[in-house]
Design a protein around this motif. Sequence first.
Motif, mmCIF file in Angstrom:
data_model
loop_
_atom_site.group_PDB
_atom_site.id
_atom_site.type_symbol
_atom_site.label_atom_id
_atom_site.label_comp_id
_atom_site.label_asym_id
_atom_site.label_seq_id
_atom_site.Cartn_x
_atom_site.Cartn_y
_atom_site.Cartn_z
ATOM 1 N N GLU A 165 0.826 -1.209 0.000
ATOM 2 C CA GLU A 165 0.000 0.000 0.000
ATOM 3 C C GLU A 165 0.859 1.258 0.000
ATOM 4 N N ILE A 166 1.965 1.232 0.740
ATOM 5 C CA ILE A 166 2.882 2.380 0.746
ATOM 6 C C ILE A 166 3.488 2.560 -0.640
ATOM 7 N N LYS A 167 3.877 1.486 -1.282
ATOM 8 C CA LYS A 167 4.455 1.566 -2.619
ATOM 9 C C LYS A 167 3.447 2.099 -3.635
ATOM 10 N N LYS A 168 2.177 1.823 -3.418
ATOM 11 C CA LYS A 168 1.126 2.333 -4.306
ATOM 12 C C LYS A 168 0.793 3.791 -4.033
ATOM 13 N N ASP B 296 4.159 10.609 -7.355
ATOM 14 C CA ASP B 296 5.049 9.477 -7.531
ATOM 15 C C ASP B 296 4.416 8.314 -6.781
ATOM 16 N N PRO B 297 3.873 7.323 -7.484
ATOM 17 C CA PRO B 297 3.120 6.266 -6.811
ATOM 18 C C PRO B 297 3.947 5.417 -5.854
ATOM 19 N N ASN B 298 5.265 5.400 -6.005
ATOM 20 C CA ASN B 298 6.111 4.634 -5.087
ATOM 21 C C ASN B 298 7.092 5.579 -4.404
ATOM 22 N N PRO B 299 6.786 6.019 -3.173
ATOM 23 C CA PRO B 299 7.681 6.958 -2.491
ATOM 24 C C PRO B 299 9.062 6.378 -2.213
ATOM 25 N N MET B 300 9.173 5.058 -2.189
ATOM 26 C CA MET B 300 10.495 4.460 -1.975
ATOM 27 C C MET B 300 11.408 4.747 -3.154
ATOM 28 N N ARG B 301 10.856 4.729 -4.358
ATOM 29 C CA ARG B 301 11.664 5.054 -5.544
ATOM 30 C C ARG B 301 12.176 6.485 -5.469
ATOM 31 N N LYS B 302 11.298 7.384 -5.056
ATOM 32 C CA LYS B 302 11.704 8.782 -4.927
ATOM 33 C C LYS B 302 12.835 8.928 -3.925
ATOM 34 N N LEU B 303 12.796 8.129 -2.860
ATOM 35 C CA LEU B 303 13.824 8.208 -1.824
ATOM 36 C C LEU B 303 15.163 7.711 -2.341
ATOM 37 N N PHE B 304 15.196 6.481 -2.895
ATOM 38 C CA PHE B 304 16.510 5.954 -3.283
ATOM 39 C C PHE B 304 17.083 6.662 -4.503
ATOM 40 N N GLN B 305 16.225 7.294 -5.298
ATOM 41 C CA GLN B 305 16.750 8.069 -6.418
ATOM 42 C C GLN B 305 17.432 9.355 -5.966
ATOM 43 N N SER B 306 17.163 9.771 -4.721
ATOM 44 C CA SER B 306 17.779 10.987 -4.179
ATOM 45 C C SER B 306 19.072 10.692 -3.429
ATOM 46 N N TRP B 307 19.391 9.408 -3.213
ATOM 47 C CA TRP B 307 20.596 9.064 -2.462
ATOM 48 C C TRP B 307 21.856 9.464 -3.221
ATOM 49 N N LYS B 308 22.858 9.912 -2.476
ATOM 50 C CA LYS B 308 24.172 10.214 -3.049
ATOM 51 C C LYS B 308 25.084 8.986 -3.004
ATOM 52 N N GLY B 309 24.677 7.992 -2.282
ATOM 53 C CA GLY B 309 25.414 6.740 -2.178
ATOM 54 C C GLY B 309 24.508 5.706 -1.535
ATOM 55 N N VAL B 310 24.850 4.451 -1.697
ATOM 56 C CA VAL B 310 24.032 3.381 -1.130
ATOM 57 C C VAL B 310 24.369 3.220 0.348
ATOM 58 N N PRO B 311 23.381 3.295 1.257
ATOM 59 C CA PRO B 311 23.653 3.121 2.689
ATOM 60 C C PRO B 311 24.304 1.762 2.953
ATOM 61 N N PRO B 312 25.236 1.708 3.913
ATOM 62 C CA PRO B 312 25.939 0.446 4.195
ATOM 63 C C PRO B 312 25.018 -0.727 4.473
ATOM 64 N N VAL B 313 23.927 -0.503 5.214
ATOM 65 C CA VAL B 313 23.042 -1.624 5.536
ATOM 66 C C VAL B 313 22.380 -2.171 4.281
ATOM 67 N N VAL B 314 22.187 -1.327 3.271
ATOM 68 C CA VAL B 314 21.553 -1.775 2.024
ATOM 69 C C VAL B 314 22.544 -2.563 1.173
ATOM 70 N N TRP B 315 23.758 -1.995 0.942
ATOM 71 C CA TRP B 315 24.694 -2.735 0.091
ATOM 72 C C TRP B 315 25.120 -4.043 0.751
ATOM 73 N N ASN B 316 25.229 -4.045 2.075
ATOM 74 C CA ASN B 316 25.609 -5.275 2.765
ATOM 75 C C ASN B 316 24.513 -6.334 2.622
ATOM 76 N N THR B 317 23.244 -5.913 2.695
ATOM 77 C CA THR B 317 22.128 -6.840 2.530
ATOM 78 C C THR B 317 22.108 -7.414 1.118
ATOM 79 N N ILE B 318 22.323 -6.579 0.117
ATOM 80 C CA ILE B 318 22.322 -7.043 -1.276
ATOM 81 C C ILE B 318 23.466 -8.018 -1.519
ATOM 82 N N ILE B 319 24.660 -7.687 -1.020
ATOM 83 C CA ILE B 319 25.809 -8.573 -1.190
ATOM 84 C C ILE B 319 25.542 -9.929 -0.555
ATOM 85 N N THR B 320 24.950 -9.921 0.643
ATOM 86 C CA THR B 320 24.665 -11.174 1.349
ATOM 87 C C THR B 320 23.604 -11.993 0.625
ATOM 88 N N GLU B 321 22.505 -11.344 0.228
ATOM 89 C CA GLU B 321 21.437 -12.048 -0.489
ATOM 90 C C GLU B 321 21.976 -12.707 -1.769
#
Length: 408
Positions: free
Chosen positions: A126-129, A157-182
């Motif tokens: 619902e948040i993404k919508k 912008d129907p997905n506020p998460m997209r708006k957020l990560f598109q504004s990042w200047k770099g990937v937060p450590p907890v995110v890149w670490n999660t992606i690497i692990t997955e």
Amino acid sequence: FKNPADLSDKSFEPHPTDFPFVELEYPNTNARERFPLLVPIDKDGYDPVKEVTESLFTIVETYLSPSQAELFGTRHGRSKSTATARGVSPVPPSSDLLGTLVWATDQRDGPLFASTFGRISELLHEIKKGEYDEDGFRADAETDEQNGNPQFEPIPDPNPMRKLFQSWKGVPPVVWNTIITETYDRVVGPRVHLLKDYKSWSDGVYGELKPNLVSDIFHRVGLKPSSHFVDMGSGVGNVVLQAALQAGCTASGIEKRSNPAAIAKDHLLQFQKRCRMWGVEPGDIELLEGDFTDDPRVLEKMQNADVVLCNNHSFPEALNQALLYRFLDMKDGAVVVSLGSFVPPNFRLTDHNRDSPAAILRVEKRHFPGDSLSWTAGGGAYFVNTIDRSRLTATGTAKRSRTLRSQR
């Protein structure tokens, strides 16, 4: 997991095909994935319940506004137990979704975990919508005068998460670490036995630098988006992928052994898929199969490289010497990070050895803590070798000065 309300319920017991699962909504639009509610046979096995919970907490803590995150209830510590000195703490209120999830995990309550996770995924969807704004309220709710039902119009912008990560200047450590692990758990983990086909203490011994050490190295050498990173002997490509995601730089690696090189190709494909799911964009990546001592493609890589990594822990002297001559192609100021020193401890630059490749290396030794390498629990040291030809200029000047003095 079990069903505490019906101990005869076998639905949460291991089964080859028929098992319960939960579905996680990832940050990017239409990105979701199913996770079986199964536990690993041994402590080092893949744990889907742990992974889906960790990924969920990463999304709530990183991709949502504080008010949106509060919709999920109390943000308990990721591995906090619900046990107390007097026994098990009471189940949290149903509105505390994260608290209930932690409680259900600790109590191995399968039905409660599955139903709570379902509510969490629905809320994320619902948040993404765009049905909840940044303040945690339903977006643009209006009353339909004809039927009295609230009407919801999505925010621009129907997905506020997209708006957020598109504004990042770099990937937060907890995110890149999660992606690497997955990524690693899905591609490398199931085929790790293929990496053990080597002769002990040969240059084919396989070993990995763990993400915590790799991250520390990247910070210390100043790896940034404009950098070019090269891994000489890149194995399954894990360090190359981390460089491209953590620093956003152009990253490449070369590996001569067929098994790791083949796994690396699948590793890259899964990595690219998961980056899209999380809505992040890494730097350009190239993984090559070949011998870095004679592969012609390496020359251009070395000429452009700002940072080169060599896990030469088990390399014989002849291979280290071959690598040294590769460093002659590198530009001044570039850095070679190695686990073994390329320069003898007693090396001192003189007129007699100034033609040695080691003469252009300015070496700094740095220590790292335990649990940083795959093959040992102990700590150790790595070497930062900076290409510095000014040392040769200084030696040449000193030589000319001595010559002039001898002529007087």
